[in-house]
Every structure is written in structure tokens, then in C-alpha cells.
Design a protein around this motif. Structure first.
Motif, PDB file in Angstrom:
ATOM      1  N   LEU A  20     -36.727  81.674  58.195  1.00 13.52           N
ATOM      2  CA  LEU A  20     -35.924  82.707  57.548  1.00 13.52           C
ATOM      3  C   LEU A  20     -36.345  84.097  58.023  1.00 13.52           C
ATOM      4  CD1 LEU A  20     -33.758  83.540  55.529  1.00 13.52           C
ATOM      5  CD2 LEU A  20     -35.479  83.341  53.709  1.00 13.52           C
ATOM      6  N   TYR A  21     -37.645  84.320  58.119  1.00  9.18           N
ATOM      7  CA  TYR A  21     -38.156  85.634  58.536  1.00  9.18           C
ATOM      8  C   TYR A  21     -37.642  86.014  59.925  1.00  9.18           C
ATOM      9  CZ  TYR A  21     -41.300  89.560  59.191  1.00  9.18           C
ATOM     10  OH  TYR A  21     -41.797  90.822  59.423  1.00  9.18           O
ATOM     11  N   GLU A  22     -37.541  85.043  60.826  1.00 13.50           N
ATOM     12  CA  GLU A  22     -37.015  85.316  62.173  1.00 13.50           C
ATOM     13  C   GLU A  22     -35.585  85.862  62.096  1.00 13.50           C
ATOM     14  OE1 GLU A  22     -38.344  84.959  65.463  1.00 13.50           O
ATOM     15  OE2 GLU A  22     -40.146  85.024  64.219  1.00 13.50           O
ATOM     16  N   PHE A  23     -34.775  85.333  61.180  1.00 18.64           N
ATOM     17  CA  PHE A  23     -33.391  85.774  61.027  1.00 18.64           C
ATOM     18  C   PHE A  23     -33.297  87.160  60.376  1.00 18.64           C
ATOM     19  CE2 PHE A  23     -32.387  81.385  61.874  1.00 18.64           C
ATOM     20  CZ  PHE A  23     -31.118  81.429  62.442  1.00 18.64           C
ATOM     21  N   LEU A  24     -34.359  87.602  59.739  1.00 15.39           N
ATOM     22  CA  LEU A  24     -34.364  88.879  59.018  1.00 15.39           C
ATOM     23  C   LEU A  24     -35.050  90.004  59.778  1.00 15.39           C
ATOM     24  CD1 LEU A  24     -35.478  87.464  55.543  1.00 15.39           C
ATOM     25  CD2 LEU A  24     -33.133  87.824  56.363  1.00 15.39           C
ATOM     26  N   SER A  25     -35.822  89.657  60.816  1.00 18.14           N
ATOM     27  CA  SER A  25     -36.699  90.663  61.413  1.00 18.14           C
ATOM     28  C   SER A  25     -36.598  90.798  62.926  1.00 18.14           C
ATOM     29  CB  SER A  25     -38.157  90.333  61.055  1.00 18.14           C
ATOM     30  OG  SER A  25     -38.516  89.085  61.621  1.00 18.14           O
ATOM     31  N   THR A  26     -35.805  89.964  63.580  1.00 16.05           N
ATOM     32  CA  THR A  26     -35.695  90.052  65.039  1.00 16.05           C
ATOM     33  C   THR A  26     -34.262  90.375  65.447  1.00 16.05           C
ATOM     34  OG1 THR A  26     -35.170  87.705  65.359  1.00 16.05           O
ATOM     35  CG2 THR A  26     -37.519  88.305  65.329  1.00 16.05           C
ATOM     36  N   PRO A  27     -34.078  91.073  66.557  1.00 15.89           N
ATOM     37  CA  PRO A  27     -32.719  91.365  67.015  1.00 15.89           C
ATOM     38  C   PRO A  27     -31.883  90.096  67.187  1.00 15.89           C
ATOM     39  CG  PRO A  27     -34.269  92.732  68.215  1.00 15.89           C
ATOM     40  CD  PRO A  27     -35.080  91.751  67.394  1.00 15.89           C
ATOM     41  N   ALA A  28     -32.453  89.052  67.787  1.00 17.09           N
ATOM     42  CA  ALA A  28     -31.697  87.807  67.998  1.00 17.09           C
ATOM     43  C   ALA A  28     -31.304  87.178  66.666  1.00 17.09           C
ATOM     44  CB  ALA A  28     -32.522  86.832  68.834  1.00 17.09           C
ATOM     45  N   GLY A  29     -32.232  87.170  65.712  1.00 21.47           N
ATOM     46  CA  GLY A  29     -31.940  86.585  64.403  1.00 21.47           C
ATOM     47  C   GLY A  29     -30.895  87.373  63.639  1.00 21.47           C
ATOM     48  N   LEU A  30     -31.037  88.694  63.599  1.00 14.34           N
ATOM     49  CA  LEU A  30     -30.082  89.542  62.886  1.00 14.34           C
ATOM     50  C   LEU A  30     -28.692  89.488  63.522  1.00 14.34           C
ATOM     51  CD1 LEU A  30     -32.517  92.486  62.264  1.00 14.34           C
ATOM     52  CD2 LEU A  30     -31.311  91.244  60.456  1.00 14.34           C
ATOM     53  N   GLN A  31     -28.653  89.334  64.834  1.00 16.73           N
ATOM     54  CA  GLN A  31     -27.369  89.276  65.540  1.00 16.73           C
ATOM     55  C   GLN A  31     -26.610  87.992  65.190  1.00 16.73           C
ATOM     56  OE1 GLN A  31     -27.321  91.232  69.468  1.00 16.73           O
ATOM     57  NE2 GLN A  31     -26.513  89.292  70.211  1.00 16.73           N
ATOM     58  N   GLU A 115     -23.057  89.181  49.879  1.00 19.41           N
ATOM     59  CA  GLU A 115     -22.781  87.751  49.684  1.00 19.41           C
ATOM     60  C   GLU A 115     -22.059  87.172  50.890  1.00 19.41           C
ATOM     61  OE1 GLU A 115     -21.301  86.405  45.940  1.00 19.41           O
ATOM     62  OE2 GLU A 115     -22.755  87.636  44.858  1.00 19.41           O
ATOM     63  N   TYR A 116     -21.131  87.934  51.437  1.00 20.96           N
ATOM     64  CA  TYR A 116     -20.412  87.493  52.632  1.00 20.96           C
ATOM     65  C   TYR A 116     -21.389  87.337  53.805  1.00 20.96           C
ATOM     66  CZ  TYR A 116     -17.290  87.643  56.644  1.00 20.96           C
ATOM     67  OH  TYR A 116     -16.660  87.359  57.815  1.00 20.96           O
ATOM     68  N   GLN A 117     -22.259  88.327  53.973  1.00 22.39           N
ATOM     69  CA  GLN A 117     -23.238  88.279  55.054  1.00 22.39           C
ATOM     70  C   GLN A 117     -24.202  87.106  54.877  1.00 22.39           C
ATOM     71  OE1 GLN A 117     -21.834  90.355  57.218  1.00 22.39           O
ATOM     72  NE2 GLN A 117     -23.551  91.711  57.581  1.00 22.39           N
ATOM     73  N   VAL A 118     -24.701  86.925  53.666  1.00 21.50           N
ATOM     74  CA  VAL A 118     -25.666  85.862  53.391  1.00 21.50           C
ATOM     75  C   VAL A 118     -25.019  84.493  53.588  1.00 21.50           C
ATOM     76  CG1 VAL A 118     -27.051  84.792  51.547  1.00 21.50           C
ATOM     77  CG2 VAL A 118     -27.171  87.257  51.937  1.00 21.50           C
ATOM     78  N   LYS A 119     -23.737  84.379  53.257  1.00 19.08           N
ATOM     79  CA  LYS A 119     -23.033  83.116  53.493  1.00 19.08           C
ATOM     80  C   LYS A 119     -23.052  82.781  54.985  1.00 19.08           C
ATOM     81  CE  LYS A 119     -19.299  82.290  51.013  1.00 19.08           C
ATOM     82  NZ  LYS A 119     -17.897  82.327  50.563  1.00 19.08           N
ATOM     83  N   ASP A 120     -22.869  83.788  55.826  1.00 16.74           N
ATOM     84  CA  ASP A 120     -22.940  83.596  57.276  1.00 16.74           C
ATOM     85  C   ASP A 120     -24.361  83.195  57.695  1.00 16.74           C
ATOM     86  OD1 ASP A 120     -21.616  83.468  59.683  1.00 16.74           O
ATOM     87  OD2 ASP A 120     -21.869  85.595  60.165  1.00 16.74           O
ATOM     88  N   LEU A 121     -25.359  83.836  57.098  1.00 14.86           N
ATOM     89  CA  LEU A 121     -26.753  83.484  57.367  1.00 14.86           C
ATOM     90  C   LEU A 121     -27.015  82.022  57.005  1.00 14.86           C
ATOM     91  CD1 LEU A 121     -29.791  84.025  57.933  1.00 14.86           C
ATOM     92  CD2 LEU A 121     -29.940  84.906  55.592  1.00 14.86           C
ATOM     93  N   PHE A 122     -26.571  81.604  55.824  1.00 14.90           N
ATOM     94  CA  PHE A 122     -26.783  80.229  55.380  1.00 14.90           C
ATOM     95  C   PHE A 122     -26.088  79.241  56.319  1.00 14.90           C
ATOM     96  CE2 PHE A 122     -27.728  81.043  50.610  1.00 14.90           C
ATOM     97  CZ  PHE A 122     -28.847  81.742  50.967  1.00 14.90           C
ATOM     98  N   HIS A 123     -24.917  79.603  56.789  1.00 16.14           N
ATOM     99  CA  HIS A 123     -24.208  78.744  57.754  1.00 16.14           C
ATOM    100  C   HIS A 123     -25.062  78.566  59.011  1.00 16.14           C
ATOM    101  CE1 HIS A 123     -20.897  76.957  59.928  1.00 16.14           C
ATOM    102  NE2 HIS A 123     -21.090  77.833  60.890  1.00 16.14           N
ATOM    103  N   ARG A 124     -25.648  79.653  59.508  1.00 18.51           N
ATOM    104  CA  ARG A 124     -26.502  79.591  60.699  1.00 18.51           C
ATOM    105  C   ARG A 124     -27.764  78.768  60.451  1.00 18.51           C
ATOM    106  NH1 ARG A 124     -22.404  81.165  63.143  1.00 18.51           N
ATOM    107  NH2 ARG A 124     -22.087  83.317  63.709  1.00 18.51           N
ATOM    108  N   LEU A 125     -28.256  78.824  59.212  1.00 16.13           N
ATOM    109  CA  LEU A 125     -29.463  78.079  58.858  1.00 16.13           C
ATOM    110  C   LEU A 125     -29.175  76.618  58.533  1.00 16.13           C
ATOM    111  CD1 LEU A 125     -31.174  80.684  56.497  1.00 16.13           C
ATOM    112  CD2 LEU A 125     -32.002  79.967  58.747  1.00 16.13           C
ATOM    113  N   GLY A 126     -27.887  76.273  58.438  1.00 14.50           N
ATOM    114  CA  GLY A 126     -27.521  74.911  58.095  1.00 14.50           C
ATOM    115  C   GLY A 126     -27.624  74.630  56.604  1.00 14.50           C
ATOM    116  N   ASN A 127     -27.543  75.687  55.776  1.00 17.83           N
ATOM    117  CA  ASN A 127     -27.602  75.523  54.312  1.00 17.83           C
ATOM    118  C   ASN A 127     -26.235  75.199  53.759  1.00 17.83           C
ATOM    119  OD1 ASN A 127     -30.213  76.798  52.552  1.00 17.83           O
ATOM    120  ND2 ASN A 127     -30.260  76.926  54.752  1.00 17.83           N
TER     121      ASN A 127
END
Length: 127
Positions: A20-31, A115-127
Motif C-alpha cells: 500500500l505504501y508504494e502506491f501512496l509514496s512513489t510516482p509509479a504507484g501514484l500514477q 472515494e472515487y480515487q480510492v476505488k481506483d486504488l482498490f481496483h489496482r490492488l485487487g481489492n
């Protein structure tokens, strides 16, 4: 101009804090979920959406696998947005805590955007 106030959102996440931290703190993760294009130089991140002019945010503080706090360069000195990773004591579940600032009348809309953004994050994480 009315003063912005802090608000907090919490989301249970099914993944390890380090992933999770990688998705929150790196350019590749945030992108992957936060912006269309993300670059970083000297702790200043540039976020672009739809090919527009980049919005810049500096990293104020961070602790690996725990939290990262950003401040938009155009925002007030006391304003920031933060991603914090917490674990519940009983179930050991990972919780993503987002803190951000908005004017009182805009908190609901800003929360929906997160919430919209986090939904996209969860999709990327496979949640």
C-alpha cells in the motif's frame, strides 16, 4: 475567504502496508490511481490530469510503511493531505486513513472525489 478545515476518511484495505505504501509514496504507484502522470524531484511531486498543467506538492514528512504527508505548493502553509496506514489491534486489518483540508461546504464533494480515487486504488490492488 473561509478557513479550510481538516477532515478524515478511513478505508479498510486487503493488502500489506508495504505494498500500500508504494502506491501512496512513489510516482509509479501514484500514477496507477491518483493522477494521469506523476513525476518527483527533490521531494516535490508533480501531478498531472488530462494533460493539464502539473500541480505540485512537496513531501513534508514520511515514515516508510506508516504514513506520508504532502502539501500542495499553492495551498496554505498549515494545509496538507496525508495517507496513513494503520493496523487494527484485534483483527490486524490494514486501514488507509486519508486526511485532507477543504472548506466546510466542500467537504462532502471532496470526500466523494477521494472515494472515487480510492476505488481506483482498490481496483489496482485487487481489492
Amino acid at each position: 475567504m473561509s478557513k479550510k478545515q481538516i477532515y478524515t476518511l478511513e478505508y479498510p484495505v486487503r493488502c500489506s502496508p508495504s505494498i500500500l505504501y508504494e502506491f501512496l509514496s512513489t510516482p509509479a504507484g501514484l500514477q496507477e490511481w491518483f493522477a494521469d502522470k506523476v513525476d518527483e524531484r527533490d521531494h516535490v511531486f508533480s501531478f498531472s490530469w488530462n494533460g493539464g498543467v502539473p500541480d505540485k506538492a512537496e513531501v513534508l514528512e514520511q515514515e516508510v510503511d506508516k504514513f506520508i504527508r504532502y502539501r500542495w505548493l499553492h495551498a496554505g502553509k498549515d494545509e496538507y493531505f496525508e495517507f496513513r496506514i494503520e493496523k487494527t489491534e484485534i483483527t490486524n486489518q490494514t486501514i488507509l486513513v486519508i486526511k485532507d483540508f477543504a472548506e466546510k461546504g466542500e467537504i462532502k464533494d471532496q470526500s466523494r472525489l477521494w472515494e472515487y480515487q480510492v476505488k481506483d486504488l482498490f481496483h489496482r490492488l485487487g481489492n
